[in-house]
Structures are given as structure tokens and as C-alpha cells.
Design an enzyme around this catalytic site. Structure first.
Site, PDB file in Angstrom:
ATOM      1  CG  LEU A  16      -1.995  -1.064   1.276  1.00 16.88           C
ATOM      2  CD1 LEU A  16      -2.725  -1.022   2.617  1.00 16.88           C
ATOM      3  CD2 LEU A  16      -2.986  -0.911   0.131  1.00 16.88           C
ATOM      4  N   GLY A  17       1.949   1.256   0.737  1.00 10.33           N
ATOM      5  CA  GLY A  17       2.820   2.424   0.789  1.00 10.33           C
ATOM      6  C   GLY A  17       4.129   2.068   1.438  1.00 10.33           C
ATOM      7  N   GLY A  19       8.007   3.853   2.943  1.00  9.43           N
ATOM      8  CA  GLY A  19       8.760   5.048   3.273  1.00  9.43           C
ATOM      9  C   GLY A  19      10.054   4.735   3.972  1.00  9.43           C
ATOM     10  N   GLY A  20      10.626   5.744   4.620  1.00  7.94           N
ATOM     11  CA  GLY A  20      11.951   5.605   5.183  1.00  7.94           C
ATOM     12  C   GLY A  20      12.040   4.667   6.370  1.00  7.94           C
ATOM     13  CB  ALA A  22       7.293   1.318   8.682  1.00  7.70           C
ATOM     14  CB  SER A  23       6.601  -1.107   3.817  1.00  7.44           C
ATOM     15  OG  SER A  23       6.877  -2.357   4.430  1.00  7.44           O
ATOM     16  CB  VAL A  24       1.314   0.287   5.250  1.00  8.99           C
ATOM     17  CG1 VAL A  24      -0.091  -0.224   5.525  1.00  8.99           C
ATOM     18  CG2 VAL A  24       1.823   1.073   6.451  1.00  8.99           C
ATOM     19  CE  LYS A  39       4.010   2.220  10.840  1.00 10.34           C
ATOM     20  NZ  LYS A  39       3.485   3.422  11.510  1.00 10.34           N
ATOM     21  CG  ASP A 133       2.289  14.629  11.463  1.00 15.11           C
ATOM     22  OD1 ASP A 133       2.135  15.765  10.964  1.00 15.11           O
ATOM     23  OD2 ASP A 133       2.802  13.686  10.851  1.00 15.11           O
TER      24      ASP A 133
END
Length: 482
Positions: A16-17, A19-20, A22-24, A39, A133
Site C-alpha cells: 500500500l505504501g 517510506g523511510g 516502514a511499509s504498509v 505495518k 501530526d
């Protein structure tokens, strides 16, 4: 990082996504016959005990709150390769940032969503947690039986419990939605910082844009907004936190007094919202979509590439993110040799704040001058690494999440960490250059190589960096839209 086949009993279907940090992944719970989101900590962080603890801490915080208005955690464990993961609710309707790219929803739906989001933050505060955030991409949307929808707050990667708010804090949050105190070193954000974030989200829901430094009443952009809503939102957005609503509960009560007189039936609102998606996005919505593509907040403060709904990995994800970020090349040229996989991150950094000289073209030009877009650059003699030539002890302050994440090792300085950090750094220090003569963009580039103090003292780019600044200038001309 390879594609995991399963996480415990949960089958892994697609990414799904990523990044720096973790991934999902979209997963499936065969025993319950239900889709889930999984995650997983990135493999290059998995051996760092401090990072693992922060990762697990996020799952614990979500579990402690245990509210349907937050992403719920069902399970936690480790893959066969030792990477920790946790299993959580899958948001099958995407996130609020994607919805807002088509413009603001109808008034009744905007107010209903604002109240739901506020209730989610209230649930956090009741457990002594400050989110820090709040932004549209951290508001996920899930379908419910009967055709309705509900929101779920996500990403507690930089959240803090109130017993730790007195410790040193550095700038953390997302531009347009973070309170003024969150932009300062040791600004000591508290619940009222989340109230500001709620005000900014509500303002965006009502007007289609996040508030600026001096926001006008929402009714100026949308006359049907009732005066009490104007008053409630503007009070939440007070720069002086002592003048804001003291809590999410107080802000929610103020909105509730108005929404009780407005039709906020969720099914009617959802039907109207689906019709509103057909409107083409305006110029401002395009810019917001760029930020969404570069920083989806589902993986602990890291910068993310967003995939299309059918998935796809690596190159496909990069292409999708680049198209989402700037499909017509209005922010950054598409035919000038900028690697597509970095476009979304470059646009995010170049639109981090409103600052003279800052633009995606400047960020791209600096990356070209610094490294030639080489993500593996290593210069141990200068202690500089990665695509943006960061020194690890400096990057730790400006990476997504700041000191809430550990200092990265040279091999851990990925573009997902270092490119957004450029935007944070330039926005924080660039305001000190407002009265410095010369080209604002080149002054920012010179500051990146030296410091704001040096550029101010020299009255512009220092002589020893003028050749560098001229190189940046040439690349800006090559990269900026025609």
C-alpha cells in the site's frame, strides 16, 4: 526489501505504501475472512533496538486508546527475518487528503467530519497522548455496513504521552497544520497544539485549503458557513496557544452546538461527497495532492510513496507517485532529466512552506548540484552521505520526526529521509534571510552549504560558494516550469 508472503496468520497481498522507516501492506485474515493492513518496520532499521522500541510503542499507544475513531491494532509479531510488524484496521476508502483534492465537501459533511475527527483526538487526550501530526493524510476513511463511512486517525509515530512533553522537542509536524510552537526548538507542544491542528483540518474541510499565517474567516471563502463556526475555527487557530480552546473537547463542544442545527446525516453527506469528487481539482488542490503523494502518514513519520489502488511495486509505485504529485508539470518540468522516483519527494520539500525562493525547482537543482541525484553518494572526508549530502548528526534534527527517530547511519540515509529534511531545514532557517539582498533562491542554496548566520553576515552567498550557487541557478532554469 522483498515481498513478505505472510505476517503470522495474515496473508500479504500487495504493498500500500513504503517510506523511510516502514511499509504498509494489504493483508488478509483467513480465519476472520477480513482484509487488514500490516505495518512492517523497514529492514535497514530492524537491527536498531531503539527504532524497534519506537515502532512497537506506536502499536501500544493505538491499542491503549482502543477507539473506533483511531486505527485499531489487532496483532503484533515478527516476520521470519526478524522484522517487527503489527496488524491494524484497513481503510478501504483511502484518506481525507485524497478526498479534499477534489475540493471541499458539502457543509454538512464538512462539519460532520470535523466533529468526528475532534472526537478521535479527544479519545487520545483522555489517555494522555498528544498526536502532534494532525493532517488530512492521517485521517483514514473506512466503509461501514449500510453504505456509510467513518474516519480513523492514524500515525502516532511522533506522538508523545504527556509525561514526556516536557523533554526537549524539535520542530515536528506538517506545514499548514502544525501550531507555531511546533516550528520552534523546544516549543513544548501540548494538547493545544492538537487543537490548532484540528482548527487547520476544519478550515481545510470548509474552504478547500489549509489556513495561512493570517487566515480569513472560513465564511469569506464559503458564505454559508455560520458565524459561530468562523469564531470556533479562528479561536482554534490562534497563534498564542493561551488564547486557543483549551482542549479538543472544548473545540468539539463549540462545533457541536452548530452541527446540531445542520443536517449532518452521514449517508446524505456521503452521497453528496461522492458527487463532489467529479469536480476537477484547481491549482491549489493540485499542490495539496503533491504533498499527499509524498507524505502519506501511515508509517511513523517517514516520507511515503503512494500506490494506486491496484498496487504494484517499486517502479510502478514511483511512477504513480510522480503522476499524482504533478501530473501536468506545473510545479516541476517532466522532461528535464529529474528521476521520476524522486519527483514527489522533491515537490513535497519545495512546497514545505511559503518562503521566497523556495520551490521544487530549487530542491531539484540543489540535489543535482550536490550529488547528481545519486542516492548512494558517500564522502567520508566531509562526513556527507546520500542524495542531499547530509551529515548524520545534522540530519537527525531535520529528518521526518526529528529526534523522535534515532540518528541514521550513513547507509540508512535514504532519499525518503533526506529530501523532505531539506524542506524542513530551508523553511526553518530561511526566514532569517528575508532582508538579505540578492536572489532568495540562491541565498537559500548558499545557506544550505554554510549557515543562515554566514549568509546574513556576507550580505548574500559567500564568495567561496558563488560557483556552487551559479550551478544551482542554471539547474533552476532547466527545471522550473516554462
Amino acid at each position: 526489501m522483498g515481498t513478505p508472503g505472510a505476517a503470522g496468520r495474515h496473508r500479504i497481498d500487495r504493498l500500500l505504501g513504503s517510506g523511510g522507516f516502514a511499509s504498509v501492506w494489504l493483508g488478509h485474515d483467513a480465519e476472520l475472512d477480513s482484509p487488514v493492513a500490516v505495518k512492517i518496520l523497514a529492514d535497514h532499521w530492524a537491527l536498531r533496538e531503539d527504532v524497534r522500541e519506537r515502532f512497537v510503542r506506536e502499536a501500544r499507544l493505538l491499542r491503549q486508546v482502543d477507539s473506533h475513531l483511531l486505527v485499531q491494532v489487532f496483532d503484533i509479531g515478527e516476520l521470519d527475518d526478524g522484522r517487527p510488524y503489527f496488524v491494524m484496521t484497513y481503510a478501504d476508502r483511502g484518506n481525507l487528503e485524497e478526498r479534499l483534492a477534489a475540493g471541499p465537501p458539502p457543509l454538512n459533511e464538512a462539519l460532520r467530519l470535523a466533529v468526528e475527527i475532534t472526537e478521535g483526538v479527544r479519545a487520545l487526550h483522555e489517555r494522555g497522548i498528544v498526536h502532534r501530526d494532525l493532517k488530512p493524510s492521517n485521517v483514514l476513511i473506512r466503509s461501514v455496513p449500510g453504505g456509510g463511512e467513518r474516519i480513523m486517525l492514524s500515525d502516532l509515530g511522533i506522538a508523545r504521552t504527556e509525561d514526556h512533553l516536557s523533554s526537549l522537542t524539535l520542530p515536528a509536524g506538517s506545514p499548514g497544520y502544525m501550531a507555531p510552537e511546533q516550528t520552534r526548538i523546544d516549543g513544548a507542544p501540548d494538547r493545544r497544539s492538537d487543537v490548532y491542528g484540528l482548527g487547520a483540518l476544519t478550515y481545510h474541510l470548509l474552504t478547500g485549503e489549509p489556513p495561512g499565517e493570517r487566515p480569513a474567516p472560513p465564511s469569506r471563502a464559503r458564505p454559508e458557513v455560520p458565524p459561530p463556526v468562523d469564531e470556533a475555527v479562528l479561536r482554534a487557530l490562534e497563534p498564542d496557544r493561551d488564547r486557543r480552546w483549551p482542549s479538543a473537547a472544548a473545540f468539539g463542544a463549540a462545533l457541536g452546538r452548530v452541527t446540531s442545527k445542520v443536517d449532518t446525516d452521514p449517508l446524505a453527506g456521503a452521497r453528496l461527497l461522492r458527487r463532489s469528487r467529479r469536480r476537477p481539482p484547481g491549482r491549489r488542490a493540485l499542490t495539496l495532492a503533491a504533498s499527499a503523494a509524498a507524505a502519506v502518514g501511515i508509517a511513523g513519520g517517514g516520507a511515503f510513496l503512494v500506490l494506486d489502488r491496484q498496487g504494484g511495486a517499486d517502479g510502478a509505485a514511483e511512477g504513480t507517485a510522480a503522476r499524482m504529485a504533478d501530473p501536468r508539470g506545473r510545479l516541476l518540468r517532466t522532461d528535464a532529466g529529474i528521476p521520476p522516483r524522486y519527483r514527489a519527494l522533491i515537490i513535497q520539500a519545495g512546497t514545505w512552506c511559503e518562503l521566497d525562493g523556495l520551490s521544487p525547482a530549487l530542491i531539484a537543482a540543489m540535489l543535482r548540484a550536490e550529488s547528481g541525484f545519486d542516492p548512494h553518494l558517500r564522502d567520508p572526508a566531509r562526513d556527507e552521505y546520500g542524495i542531499a549530502r547530509w551529515t548524520p548528526s545534522i540530519l537527525v534534527h531535520w529528518q521526518p520526526g526529528g529526534l523522535d527517530h534515532p540518528e541514521p547511519r550513513p547507509e540508512e540515509i535514504t532519499p525518503g529521509l533526506s529530501i523532505p529534511a531539506m524542506g524542513r531545514y530551508l523553511c526553518f532557517w530561511g526566514k532569517d534571510l528575508r532582508d538579505v539582498p540578492g536572489d532568495p533562491a540562491l541565498n537559500l542554496a548558499g545557506m544550505y552549504r554554510t549557515s543562515a548566520k554566514t549568509v546574513r553576515k556576507e550580505g548574500g552567498v559567500p564568495e567561496r560558494y558563488r560557483a556552487y550557487a551559479e550551478t544551482v541557478r542554471r539547474y533552476i532554469e532547466a527545471y522550473k516550469p516554462r
